[in-house]
Design a protein around this motif. Structure first.
Motif, PDB file in Angstrom:
ATOM      1  N   TRP A 198       0.815  -1.213   0.000  1.00 26.56           N
ATOM      2  CA  TRP A 198       0.000   0.000   0.000  1.00 26.56           C
ATOM      3  C   TRP A 198       0.852   1.267   0.000  1.00 26.56           C
ATOM      4  O   TRP A 198       0.350   2.370  -0.276  1.00 26.56           O
ATOM      5  N   LEU A 199       2.143   1.140   0.275  1.00 29.37           N
ATOM      6  CA  LEU A 199       2.990   2.300   0.511  1.00 29.37           C
ATOM      7  C   LEU A 199       3.183   3.141  -0.758  1.00 29.37           C
ATOM      8  O   LEU A 199       3.248   4.375  -0.694  1.00 29.37           O
ATOM      9  N   HIS A 202       0.161   5.300  -1.246  1.00 29.09           N
ATOM     10  CA  HIS A 202       0.071   6.236  -0.126  1.00 29.09           C
ATOM     11  C   HIS A 202       1.073   7.375  -0.314  1.00 29.09           C
ATOM     12  O   HIS A 202       0.728   8.557  -0.138  1.00 29.09           O
ATOM     13  N   GLU A 206       0.384  11.448  -0.967  1.00 27.72           N
ATOM     14  CA  GLU A 206       0.962  12.515  -0.154  1.00 27.72           C
ATOM     15  C   GLU A 206       1.712  13.527  -1.023  1.00 27.72           C
ATOM     16  O   GLU A 206       1.634  14.741  -0.802  1.00 27.72           O
ATOM     17  N   LEU A 266       7.771  10.299   6.598  1.00 30.06           N
ATOM     18  CA  LEU A 266       7.849   9.077   5.803  1.00 30.06           C
ATOM     19  C   LEU A 266       9.246   8.886   5.224  1.00 30.06           C
ATOM     20  O   LEU A 266       9.828   7.804   5.317  1.00 30.06           O
ATOM     21  N   SER A 348       0.239  -0.787   7.897  1.00 28.31           N
ATOM     22  CA  SER A 348      -0.772   0.127   7.353  1.00 28.31           C
ATOM     23  C   SER A 348      -0.284   1.555   7.469  1.00 28.31           C
ATOM     24  O   SER A 348       0.649   1.850   8.231  1.00 28.31           O
ATOM     25  N   ALA A 349      -0.928   2.452   6.724  1.00 30.98           N
ATOM     26  CA  ALA A 349      -0.550   3.866   6.768  1.00 30.98           C
ATOM     27  C   ALA A 349      -0.762   4.454   8.156  1.00 30.98           C
ATOM     28  O   ALA A 349      -0.045   5.372   8.574  1.00 30.98           O
ATOM     29  N   LEU A 352       2.338   4.413  10.374  1.00 29.41           N
ATOM     30  CA  LEU A 352       3.508   5.224  10.068  1.00 29.41           C
ATOM     31  C   LEU A 352       3.702   6.282  11.152  1.00 29.41           C
ATOM     32  O   LEU A 352       2.735   6.859  11.642  1.00 29.41           O
TER      33      LEU A 352
END
Length: 370
Positions: A198-199, A202, A206, A266, A348-349, A352
């Motif tokens: 998923w990164l 994501h 962003e 991140l 998952s986000a 983070l």
């Protein structure tokens, strides 16, 4: 009939092909190598990239390392690295540019956009030309999303052969050791994105959010850019600390700063984690690792005036400080919760760390219940 926003396409506002060709033209020449030397270096870099995967798995404990494919490792020259980055930039900026065009429908004539695109493309090409001689390797998570891309779905790892060879010669270190050391860092990034499928999207969201804020305030962007450039000139003239860099000085709106804070956290996490993996490498993996670390760290203390100016413009020194914060965060979390506890960041986000948590790992540990 298509709208004016469609007629003035995203590529028209930034001429990506011109950016790539400008970078190729302006990039400094690399070390002189014969055909046999090039072939040997490419083969050896591929071998080191393959060997490094198991070491990354052993250090991180991430099972995703087992499924990495060799086909996504590309050994490239400086021009090819620059072209690959124009493709990724196009992916990252297209949503924000298209939104700006939709919001300003009819306000930007196609001719004006094309002229602007040529100017912007040339400027981006000049920046990429500078960076093309500095980057040793790079994991590109967005390549698979580019139009007409043949990159694997998991992105691609770029190893810039002339730069790696130039630095190993400059440092007078064992080539095989240095190449493995570099590959360990870059392969860690591949593992991160493989462990967190998923990164990629994501991170893209962003980036689109931040660039959308900047382009959404395009009417004040030139005024802010002028003020930021003057600030850079004043800092350079007085010898003051470069600070965050002109690009970061453009951000004034609270939402812009919040978007930047999330991206900073991140990127600090990703680079900090990769640095921790490299620091975990001992002489059993890279025999001359102590010598490599010492000489590599020392080489950054003697930069010319032009390079210092460009690094200040891009905020690269501030970026390195952020990565040091990321490394500290990872080490503290691993010390408190073990590698398995740290690896919850890839679930998952929501897991983070925020920028405040990067600076105070206890906040993240408490939020995760560790």
């Amino acid at each position: 009939m298509e709208s004016s926003a469609r007629e003035t396409s995203a590529p028209a506002l930034i001429n990506w092909e011109l950016a790539a060709s400008t970078a190729a033209r302006l990039a400094p020449a690399g070390p002189t190598l014969g055909a046999a030397e090039i072939a040997t270096a490419v083969e050896n870099l591929r071998l080191m990239a393959d060997i490094s995967v198991q070491h990354v798995h052993d250090i991180t404990g991430l099972e995703a390392a087992r499924d990495l494919r060799d086909s996504s490792v590309l050994v490239v020259d400086r021009a090819s690295w620059a072209k690959a980055n124009t493709q990724s930039f196009a992916v990252m900026l297209e949503p924000a540019i298209n939104k700006m065009l939709e919001d300003r429908r009819g306000a930007i004539a196609p001719g004006t956009a094309n002229v602007s695109g040529a100017i912007t493309g040339s400027q981006l090409g000049a920046i990429l030309a500078f960076l093309s001689s500095k980057v040793l390797g790079q994991y590109d998570p967005f390549s698979a999303l580019a139009r007409d891309s043949t990159a694997p779905a998991g992105g691609r790892l770029l190893l810039v052969a002339p730069n790696i060879i130039a630095v190993e010669r400059e440092l007078n270190v064992e080539p095989a050791d240095f190449r493995l050391w570099v590959c360990l860092h870059e392969q860690t990034h591949r593992v991160q994105f493989a462990a967190a499928p998923w990164l990629r999207h994501h991170m893209l969201d962003e980036i689109a959010n931040l660039s959308g804020h900047l382009l959404g305030n395009v009417d004040s962007l030139m005024e802010r850019a002028s003020a930021a450039a003057k600030s850079l000139k004043d800092r350079t003239a007085t010898g003051a600390t470069p600070g965050r860099g002109v690009i970061l000085d453009l951000l004034q709106d609270p939402e812009e700063k919040a978007a930047l804070s999330r991206l900073t956290a991140l990127m600090s996490l990703l680079e900090g984690h990769a640095n921790v993996v490299m620091d975990a490498v001992d002489a059993g993996i890279v025999p001359s690792v102590k010598t490599i670390r010492q000489r590599f760290n020392d080489r950054g203390t003697d930069r010319g005036l032009i390079e210092k100016f460009i690094r200040s413009l891009l905020g690269l020194d501030a970026k390195m400080r952020q990565y040091a914060d990321g490394s500290k965060f990872v080490r503290e979390v691993v010390a408190a919760a073990g590698m398995s506890g740290f690896n919850r960041v890839w679930e998952s986000a929501e897991h983070l760390p925020t920028e405040p948590e990067i600076h105070d790992s206890k906040l993240w540990l408490e939020r995760m219940g560790l």
